[in-house]
Design an enzyme around this catalytic site. Structure first.
Site, PDB file in Angstrom:
ATOM      1  N   ASP A  70       1.152  -1.482  -0.252  1.00  0.00           N
ATOM      2  CA  ASP A  70       0.097  -0.109   0.369  1.00  0.00           C
ATOM      3  C   ASP A  70       1.090   1.211   0.134  1.00  0.00           C
ATOM      4  OD1 ASP A  70      -2.341  -1.143  -0.226  1.00  0.00           O
ATOM      5  OD2 ASP A  70      -2.776  -1.123   2.235  1.00  0.00           O
ATOM      6  N   ARG A  95       0.584  -1.887   8.141  1.00  0.00           N
ATOM      7  CA  ARG A  95       1.140  -0.697   7.103  1.00  0.00           C
ATOM      8  C   ARG A  95       2.069   0.222   7.782  1.00  0.00           C
ATOM      9  NH1 ARG A  95      -2.961   3.397   3.744  1.00  0.00           N
ATOM     10  NH2 ARG A  95      -1.093   3.542   2.872  1.00  0.00           N
ATOM     11  N   ARG A 141     -10.513   5.800  11.283  1.00  0.00           N
ATOM     12  CA  ARG A 141      -8.038   5.356  11.023  1.00  0.00           C
ATOM     13  C   ARG A 141      -7.715   6.470  11.645  1.00  0.00           C
ATOM     14  NH1 ARG A 141      -6.553   3.097   6.607  1.00  0.00           N
ATOM     15  NH2 ARG A 141      -8.348   1.162   5.495  1.00  0.00           N
ATOM     16  N   HIS A 170     -11.224   7.441   5.276  1.00  0.00           N
ATOM     17  CA  HIS A 170     -10.355   8.547   5.107  1.00  0.00           C
ATOM     18  C   HIS A 170     -11.108   9.494   4.919  1.00  0.00           C
ATOM     19  CE1 HIS A 170      -5.592   6.185   4.907  1.00  0.00           C
ATOM     20  NE2 HIS A 170      -6.758   7.047   5.919  1.00  0.00           N
ATOM     21  N   CYS A 266      -4.854   9.519  -2.819  1.00  0.00           N
ATOM     22  CA  CYS A 266      -4.450   8.879  -2.431  1.00  0.00           C
ATOM     23  C   CYS A 266      -3.031   8.245  -2.995  1.00  0.00           C
ATOM     24  CB  CYS A 266      -5.177   7.392  -2.293  1.00  0.00           C
ATOM     25  SG  CYS A 266      -5.828   7.224  -0.799  1.00  0.00           S
TER      26      CYS A 266
END
Length: 272
Positions: A70, A95, A141, A170, A266
């Protein structure tokens, strides 16, 4: 009378998807059973990079790290405002190792005010910057505690917004800044709690409101230079409203990266 828009040259940090795969699931978009074409993903990413450069922007490249699939989603690695860098602290263990790779890049490239955060934040995934405020997502998150940390570090008011739909995990999947100086934005109201919708309506009474179809096409995961708005080509319902406001929509195909729940924004960290 149609507004005349002026593009402002930007600097972006991007990371090529050399190791991109969907090998785990940490959001509703990700399904390891669905195959990913890594060659196509790289081609689409290169098209986005080249499009930025054709628009007059500078793109810096962060070297990808093996076993961090990612990492292509560079917006999540740090937030940069006035040359100050607040790193990320990821919610998901998969991550975690992306964060030090980002901070190391900034230190190598001469940034002197670099902070490793105490609280969980996923950087520009949940921080959207205008000339007046930082809008900050929470609910899936980033921790609400990261909002005060960012406010103290950057010296800008941080306004929290609660996300309630797990597809829009997000802030940058449901909200985009179109003109940071003028405070013009677009967003998908149904992604937010009732109270946050009221806050957004008060702050941005003239915002462009996206439909459910355009949000589902990740149309809010967009990047604007004040004139050109680079966004997924599937968000067709946003093109005419953007043009009516004087913006120029620039459609790109990042369909392979959509399989992990990310698109234009992103992949793009802004170096302010």
């Amino acid at each position: 009378m149609r507004t005349v828009r002026t593009a402002t040259p930007r600097r972006y940090l991007m990371c090529p998807p050399e190791h991109f795969r969907v090998t785990y699931s940490i959001n509703p978009w990700m399904d390891p059973a669905k195959p990913v074409d890594p060659v196509l993903a790289l081609f689409q990413w290169e098209e986005l990079r080249d499009r930025y450069r054709s628009l007059g922007h500078t793109v810096e490249v962060l070297d990808p790290v093996a076993d961090l699939p990612d990492m292509v989603f560079a917006a999540n690695g740090a937030t940069v405002v006035d040359g100050r860098v607040l790193g990320a602290r990821f919610f998901n263990a998969e991550r975690t190792d992306e964060a030090p790779a980002h901070l190391a890049w900034f230190r190598r490239n001469g940034y002197t005010e670099v902070r490793e955060p105490q609280h969980i934040n996923e950087a520009e995934g949940d921080f959207a910057v205008t000339s007046q405020w930082i809008l900050a997502g929470m609910g899936f998150r980033s921790s609400p505690l990261s909002h005060s940390e960012a406010q103290e570090f950057f010296g800008r008011p941080v306004i929290g917004l609660e996300l309630t739909d797990p597809r829009y995990y997000h802030l940058d999947t449901a909200f985009a800044v179109l003109d940071d100086a003028a405070g013009e934005v677009m967003y998908f109201p149904d992604a937010f709690s009732p109270g946050s919708r009221k806050v957004l309506a008060r702050l941005f009474p003239d915002a462009l409101l996206a439909t459910a179809a355009d949000a589902a096409a990740l149309g809010l995961n967009a990047v604007s230079d004040g004139r050109h708005v680079v966004l997924p080509r599937g968000a067709t319902g946003l093109f005419a409203p953007l043009r009516e406001r004087g913006f120029e929509p620039v459609a790109v195909d990042l369909s392979e990266l959509h399989k992990a729940g990310g698109s234009v924004k992103c992949c793009t960290q802004e170096l302010r």
